[in-house]
Write an enzyme that holds these catalytic residues in place. Structure first.
Site, PDB file in Angstrom:
ATOM      1  N   GLY A  47       0.819  -1.192   0.000  1.00 15.32           N
ATOM      2  CA  GLY A  47       0.000   0.000   0.000  1.00 15.32           C
ATOM      3  C   GLY A  47       0.859   1.251   0.000  1.00 15.32           C
ATOM      4  N   CYS A  48       0.249   2.384  -0.329  1.00 14.53           N
ATOM      5  CA  CYS A  48       1.013   3.622  -0.486  1.00 14.53           C
ATOM      6  C   CYS A  48       1.508   4.169   0.853  1.00 14.53           C
ATOM      7  CB  CYS A  48       0.194   4.655  -1.257  1.00 14.53           C
ATOM      8  SG  CYS A  48      -1.465   4.944  -0.613  1.00 14.53           S
ATOM      9  N   PHE A  49       0.601   4.377   1.811  1.00 15.65           N
ATOM     10  CA  PHE A  49       1.044   4.833   3.129  1.00 15.65           C
ATOM     11  C   PHE A  49       1.984   3.810   3.759  1.00 15.65           C
ATOM     12  CE2 PHE A  49      -2.249   8.231   4.202  1.00 15.65           C
ATOM     13  CZ  PHE A  49      -1.296   9.189   4.505  1.00 15.65           C
TER      14      PHE A  49
END
Length: 339
Positions: free
Chosen positions: A141-143
């Site tokens: 995921g990005c975060f």
């Protein structure tokens, strides 16, 4: 490499699909075989991703026969969370085809498998050797990517006990579908905390930290963590993530700089800066830029990434490069939007 890798994209009409196409069209070792989108079948790619006008004559397709006949070597699943597992349940994909999934469906053990397919968590700075031999990748995921890259060297040294993290993300992180908080009129000149202390990436981050530091406390059944407090923010910009993580640490700054440099040695996209970092250094690149600040016993780790590239499609291409034995940076030497 003379022979080009034949690639298919499932769900090519969204933000991550569009970013992936921009990278693959210019990748020196890739031939795009098909781009699937049920709602856009027959339409030119540039009708949805207008910046690609003049770049490609490809059209969206609803023909999924290449998944059975094995005429592609790898597919990217750019579908929503929960939809990747549904897709692989509904459609039989030839066992020879590699899969890189950009959803969260296969990131966490023990849900990281479907049928006889086992997915490797695709953070190259943590699992590069496993990725090289993998058939299936669960893209991070990005975060989670931005936070992990800031914390993993500390985990390797066993230094993480309690972490306070806050981070801000652009509107593209919410996807292409409209919602009350994705309209320009809401986002402009605005900021908001959301999913305070319960963000879904807590489990993903904790899983990776525990890989290096098993003593790190797990996430509770309710989805919170005593060891990792994360407050995410919605920002009034389109792309990018800036994270600051605060930990107690008695090590001197010079020791910590050496720790980070050693950990990321040979990792082409994660770099340590001795100057203040900012978002424009990384937007439109596959980089993560990290800065360390030390005041007394408090250490703050700043990390910045582009949520659509290093946080999604760029990292997916990086994983593809590793799987097929290519130069890890192929197709990803991108310049930041500095001004």
């Amino acid at each position: 490499m003379s022979k080009k890798i034949k690639v298919g994209v499932i769900g090519g009409a969204g933000y991550t699909g569009g970013e992936l196409l921009r990278l693959l069209i210019n990748h020196p070792h890739v031939e795009i075989a098909f781009i699937n989108s049920k709602s856009n079948a027959g339409n030119p790619i540039s009708q949805v991703h207008a910046d690609l006008i003049g770049e490609t004559d490809l059209q969206f397709s609803d023909d999924l026969s290449p998944l059975q006949d094995g005429s592609v070597e790898v597919i990217f699943l750019c579908v929503g969370h929960g939809d990747a597992r549904k897709f692989l349940t509904e459609y039989k994909v030839n066992d020879k085809i590699r899969i890189i999934d950009l959803s969260q469906d296969f990131r966490l053990a023990p849900q990281s498998a479907i049928g006889n397919r086992q997915f490797v968590y695709g953070l190259p700075e943590l699992n590069k050797d496993q990725i090289k031999g993998a058939q299936n990748i669960a893209n991070p995921g990005c975060f989670a990517t931005g936070i992990q890259l800031g914390l993993l060297p500390l985990a390797k040294a066993g230094l993480l006990k309690s972490v306070y993290t806050t981070g801000i993300t652009g509107s593209t992180g919410a996807g292409q579908g409209l919602s009350a908080t994705s309209h320009f009129s809401w986002r402009a000149n605005n900021i908001q905390a959301y999913k305070t202390l319960t963000h879904q990436h807590l489990k993903e981050i904790t899983q990776s930290i525990q890989q290096l530091q098993p003593s790190f406390a797990p996430v509770t059944a309710e989805g919170s963590s005593e060891a990792l407090s994360f407050i995410p923010w919605r920002g009034d910009f389109t792309r990018g993530i800036f994270v600051s993580s605060l930990v107690d640490c008695d090590w001197k700054l010079e020791q910590l700089i050496e720790l980070y440099c050693d950990f990321y040695k040979g990792q082409p996209f994660t770099v340590l800066s001795k100057s203040e970092v900012f978002l424009k250094q990384v937007v439109n690149t596959n980089k993560c830029v990290i800065q360390l600040e030390k005041v007394g016993s408090k250490l703050v780790v700043h990390s910045a990434i582009d949520n659509l590239t290093k946080g999604a499609s760029g990292q997916a291409v990086q994983n593809m490069n590793l799987i097929f034995g290519l130069d890890e940076t192929a197709g990803l030497k991108l310049k930041a939007n500095y001004f």
